[in-house]
Design a protein around this motif. Sequence first.
Motif, PDB file in Angstrom:
ATOM      1  N   LEU A 325      50.785  44.912  29.923  1.00  0.00           N
ATOM      2  CA  LEU A 325      50.391  43.637  29.821  1.00  0.00           C
ATOM      3  C   LEU A 325      48.828  43.457  28.878  1.00  0.00           C
ATOM      4  O   LEU A 325      47.918  44.439  29.359  1.00  0.00           O
ATOM      5  N   GLU A 326      48.757  43.012  27.974  1.00  0.00           N
ATOM      6  CA  GLU A 326      47.451  42.863  27.293  1.00  0.00           C
ATOM      7  C   GLU A 326      46.787  41.545  27.519  1.00  0.00           C
ATOM      8  O   GLU A 326      47.320  40.200  27.167  1.00  0.00           O
ATOM      9  N   VAL A 327      45.406  41.510  28.240  1.00  0.00           N
ATOM     10  CA  VAL A 327      44.787  40.232  28.334  1.00  0.00           C
ATOM     11  C   VAL A 327      43.354  40.219  27.755  1.00  0.00           C
ATOM     12  O   VAL A 327      42.626  41.170  27.843  1.00  0.00           O
ATOM     13  N   ALA A 328      43.187  39.315  26.534  1.00  0.00           N
ATOM     14  CA  ALA A 328      41.892  39.329  26.047  1.00  0.00           C
ATOM     15  C   ALA A 328      40.902  38.502  27.135  1.00  0.00           C
ATOM     16  O   ALA A 328      41.199  37.321  27.545  1.00  0.00           O
ATOM     17  N   ALA A 329      39.923  39.058  27.485  1.00  0.00           N
ATOM     18  CA  ALA A 329      39.221  38.474  28.477  1.00  0.00           C
ATOM     19  C   ALA A 329      37.529  38.796  28.478  1.00  0.00           C
ATOM     20  O   ALA A 329      37.211  40.273  28.008  1.00  0.00           O
ATOM     21  N   ASP A 330      36.677  37.885  28.225  1.00  0.00           N
ATOM     22  CA  ASP A 330      35.213  38.186  28.371  1.00  0.00           C
ATOM     23  C   ASP A 330      34.681  38.150  29.996  1.00  0.00           C
ATOM     24  O   ASP A 330      34.689  37.363  30.817  1.00  0.00           O
ATOM     25  N   LEU A 331      34.312  39.503  30.443  1.00  0.00           N
ATOM     26  CA  LEU A 331      34.117  39.754  32.008  1.00  0.00           C
ATOM     27  C   LEU A 331      32.806  38.939  32.292  1.00  0.00           C
ATOM     28  O   LEU A 331      32.313  38.861  33.321  1.00  0.00           O
ATOM     29  N   ARG A 332      32.127  38.136  31.277  1.00  0.00           N
ATOM     30  CA  ARG A 332      30.982  37.431  31.658  1.00  0.00           C
ATOM     31  C   ARG A 332      31.173  36.358  32.378  1.00  0.00           C
ATOM     32  O   ARG A 332      30.439  35.270  32.815  1.00  0.00           O
ATOM     33  N   SER A 379      25.566  41.344  33.835  1.00  0.00           N
ATOM     34  CA  SER A 379      26.773  40.457  34.236  1.00  0.00           C
ATOM     35  C   SER A 379      28.064  41.243  34.001  1.00  0.00           C
ATOM     36  O   SER A 379      28.977  40.860  34.686  1.00  0.00           O
ATOM     37  N   VAL A 380      28.085  42.330  33.067  1.00  0.00           N
ATOM     38  CA  VAL A 380      29.245  42.958  32.918  1.00  0.00           C
ATOM     39  C   VAL A 380      29.260  44.248  33.820  1.00  0.00           C
ATOM     40  O   VAL A 380      30.099  44.577  34.456  1.00  0.00           O
ATOM     41  N   ASN A 381      28.173  44.953  33.780  1.00  0.00           N
ATOM     42  CA  ASN A 381      28.049  46.470  34.685  1.00  0.00           C
ATOM     43  C   ASN A 381      28.099  46.042  36.039  1.00  0.00           C
ATOM     44  O   ASN A 381      28.198  46.862  36.895  1.00  0.00           O
ATOM     45  N   VAL A 382      27.455  44.983  36.755  1.00  0.00           N
ATOM     46  CA  VAL A 382      27.506  44.577  38.159  1.00  0.00           C
ATOM     47  C   VAL A 382      28.059  43.447  38.400  1.00  0.00           C
ATOM     48  O   VAL A 382      28.897  43.304  39.546  1.00  0.00           O
ATOM     49  N   ILE A 386      31.868  43.430  41.169  1.00  0.00           N
ATOM     50  CA  ILE A 386      31.840  42.746  42.187  1.00  0.00           C
ATOM     51  C   ILE A 386      32.916  41.883  42.224  1.00  0.00           C
ATOM     52  O   ILE A 386      33.559  41.739  43.402  1.00  0.00           O
ATOM     53  N   TYR A 387      32.759  40.750  41.527  1.00  0.00           N
ATOM     54  CA  TYR A 387      33.750  39.825  41.389  1.00  0.00           C
ATOM     55  C   TYR A 387      35.111  40.289  41.282  1.00  0.00           C
ATOM     56  O   TYR A 387      36.329  39.903  42.159  1.00  0.00           O
ATOM     57  N   LEU A 388      35.398  41.190  40.655  1.00  0.00           N
ATOM     58  CA  LEU A 388      36.949  41.852  40.496  1.00  0.00           C
ATOM     59  C   LEU A 388      37.378  42.409  41.914  1.00  0.00           C
ATOM     60  O   LEU A 388      38.422  42.419  42.186  1.00  0.00           O
ATOM     61  N   ALA A 392      40.505  41.374  43.881  1.00  0.00           N
ATOM     62  CA  ALA A 392      41.553  42.314  44.055  1.00  0.00           C
ATOM     63  C   ALA A 392      41.777  42.690  45.459  1.00  0.00           C
ATOM     64  O   ALA A 392      42.939  43.159  45.820  1.00  0.00           O
ATOM     65  N   LYS A 393      41.076  42.523  46.321  1.00  0.00           N
ATOM     66  CA  LYS A 393      41.201  43.012  47.767  1.00  0.00           C
ATOM     67  C   LYS A 393      42.249  42.573  48.391  1.00  0.00           C
ATOM     68  O   LYS A 393      43.104  43.297  48.976  1.00  0.00           O
ATOM     69  N   PRO A 394      42.799  41.288  48.439  1.00  0.00           N
ATOM     70  CA  PRO A 394      44.098  41.038  49.052  1.00  0.00           C
ATOM     71  C   PRO A 394      45.265  41.483  48.450  1.00  0.00           C
ATOM     72  O   PRO A 394      46.290  41.970  49.101  1.00  0.00           O
ATOM     73  N   HIS A 395      45.094  41.729  47.351  1.00  0.00           N
ATOM     74  CA  HIS A 395      46.534  42.331  46.565  1.00  0.00           C
ATOM     75  C   HIS A 395      46.360  44.189  46.910  1.00  0.00           C
ATOM     76  O   HIS A 395      47.374  44.699  47.233  1.00  0.00           O
TER      77      HIS A 395
END
Length: 522
Positions: A325-332, A379-382, A386-388, A392-395
């Motif tokens: 699966l390819e997803v274009a995303a800006d992690l900011r 924003s990208v490195n930290v 944290i948010y991902l 991700a935790k419940p999965h």
Amino acid sequence: MLVYATTRILKQCFRSGSATGIGAETAKGFAKEGASLCITGLPSQKDELAEVAKVCKENGSPHVLEVAADLRKQEDMDLLMNETIKTFGQLDVLVNNAAILLFSDIEGYTSEDFDKIFSVSVKAPIYLTKLAKPHLSKTKGSIVNMCSVAAKWYIKECLLYGMAKSSLAYLTKTTAADFAENGIRCNAISPGGVTDTEIFKVLTEEMRQELLKSGICKLHGRTITKSEVSDLIRFLASDKATMITGEVITMDDKKLLSYAAVSLDMSAIKRVVLVTGSSRGIGAETAKGFAEEGASLCITGLPSQKDELAEVAKVCKENGSPHVLEVAADLRKQEDMDLLMNETIKTFGQLDVLVNNAGIFLLSDIEGYSSEDFDKIFSVNVKAPIYLTKIAKPHLSKTKGNIVNMCSFAKEWYLKTCLLYGMSKASIAYLTKTTAADFAENGIRCNAVSPGAVADTDILEGVATEVTKQGLLEFNKSKLTGRITTKSEVSDLIRFLASDKATMITGELITIDGGKMLSLTA
């Protein structure tokens, strides 16, 4: 499985030597890889040695040398090394596994107790390391020492044993720094309670029950096994760990992180792996490696990197991934991270591994940075990891999955021009250990990889002049290998940590830099 073309020789002995327990299990594992072996135990253990030798030959070892030796005697250690070189003509791997466990507090120990433990657990590894050095120099070989969580688990009844294992941890790091110029690596493993060994059987029933109770972690609901320790020993001795040296890797560090593990057979399920920053560099290499293992993948990069993502996806499919699966995303952007996770679960129905790899590098000292620079890096490195990790935790709880974070040796390399980058990676180190402790009760592991400079990536593009880039690359060359780490080596370590072979490893920050950081502090 990696099969060694050269002869692989093991040295392990005495109570936890290669006649029984972890030593025997490790010898059998090396045998399956085609290694020639020297196995050793006390003269009283000849029958056990013969049985181990028989299994090793059945497992594929072309030659197994059995040597009865008492590691309390220098002449026996000389015999052990001499017979190995006489028989095989070389030495590639030394595993200092032998140890004696004795329960005694400071009031109860005797001088004889001290001599007994330190002679086998400390004096013997030092002497064997000394004897092995000229032979390992010729083969560019490696040493793996058997440490223990007891070195950091301050229990008064384990006083002498803990002191001995602390000494071995120091020996490991000092040897790694000292022997690097000879091309020799040295690492150590620190297991918690391993209950399927002979050393466990000699305890009183009360001690066994107490160890079982205290050694069971939240993560897996069981204690560690000798086969898991053997897997890590053999990984550290392999070519896949070429740039790992001076590491003391904990397995089942219950007291420090209060964790444990749940057994999960991933072979029946094709894993789903999400790798951020996977359009290029380490992320792309890691995705391709997981594809070779048959994993389904979610790969992601910036919207401007769609063509690069498509190329990575093409290679992953060719490598064996059933679905990419390819997803274009800006992690900011939080909405893009939500999209990333939602699309992954919508497509695959599960998540097994999250690799927080995406990162931004920027050279700036405290005088030169701007508020925008800070926001960009953090924003990208930290903030994104944290948010991902949160979403991700419940999965990951459902699959008893794991997280591998991308750290950096910059977190300990206090260079003023790497100020913001180093601070961001120090934050990831903290996130890793805290997540490991916090998520253990959900069966989720979390570890981090800390590479030095990596040659074949473009992280320095646009942020450093060609002269600066070449200077950094030259400075970061390892004495051990005369080069810097490659992205494939980092990928190998990431995938090992994400695998079932690392089931009892969590909260670890593993440096992969060919010992460069050690040479800077030596």
